[in-house]
Design an enzyme around this catalytic site. Structure first.
Site, short mmCIF file in Angstrom:
data_model
loop_
_atom_site.label_atom_id
_atom_site.label_comp_id
_atom_site.label_asym_id
_atom_site.label_seq_id
_atom_site.Cartn_x
_atom_site.Cartn_y
_atom_site.Cartn_z
CB SER A 43 16.08 12.27 -5.68
OG SER A 43 17.17 11.56 -6.24
CB THR A 66 11.36 14.86 -6.98
OG1 THR A 66 12.13 13.74 -6.56
CG2 THR A 66 12.24 15.86 -7.68
CE1 TYR A 67 15.78 12.11 -2.48
CE2 TYR A 67 13.45 11.58 -2.76
CZ TYR A 67 14.77 11.18 -2.67
OH TYR A 67 15.09 9.86 -2.79
N GLY A 104 14.38 7.74 -10.72
CA GLY A 104 13.15 7.06 -10.34
C GLY A 104 12.01 7.41 -11.29
CB ALA A 105 8.38 7.79 -10.69
CB ALA A 106 11.40 12.32 -11.54
#
Length: 134
Positions: A25, A57-58, A73-75
């Protein structure tokens, strides 16, 4: 028929952190979320002005009035501290509701990551609506 239109935009906010091991996120100052009409767990598109990365994403609420904008995360791999990003959210709008649909535009002060200006604008003017309905 439904049209997909820009619903919310946070323009030119700086990334203030990254947490690779968080679930995922983007954490955003709760005041900025409210100004942009974003709710927790709403899907967003992120456009990194510095490196050209674009991803989905959110959003989750961060500390109010903190100016925080944290990639999780991955972001976290797609931006760095200080990068300028644009956050956008879109909505499917029924054509009969186009005339009353409003877009929330939030402009960010680049020095403090606080709201510089907020605008609600009509997404479409009457000339565009007339062409749409022909």
């Amino acid at each position: 028929m439904y049209r997909t239109l820009l619903k919310s935009k946070v323009h030119r906010i700086k990334i203030t952190g990254a947490d690779l091991h968080y679930e995922g996120s983007l954490t955003l100052d709760e005041e900025i979320m409210e100004a942009a009409n974003l709710i927790p767990f709403e899907k967003i598109e992120v456009y990194n002005v510095n490196n050209g990365q674009r991803f989905s994403t959110y959003v989750i609420p961060g500390v109010r009035y903190s100016g925080e904008c944290i990639l999780n995360g991955a972001a976290a791999r797609l931006g760095h501290y200080g990068d300028i990003i644009i956050i956008a959210s879109y909505a499917a709008v029924n054509e009969k509701d186009l005339e009353s649909f409003k877009v929330n535009l939030v402009y960010i002060d680049e020095n403090t990551n606080t709201i510089k200006e907020k605008k609600e604008v009509l997404a479409l003017n009457s000339k565009v609506l007339a062409k749409t309905n022909e």
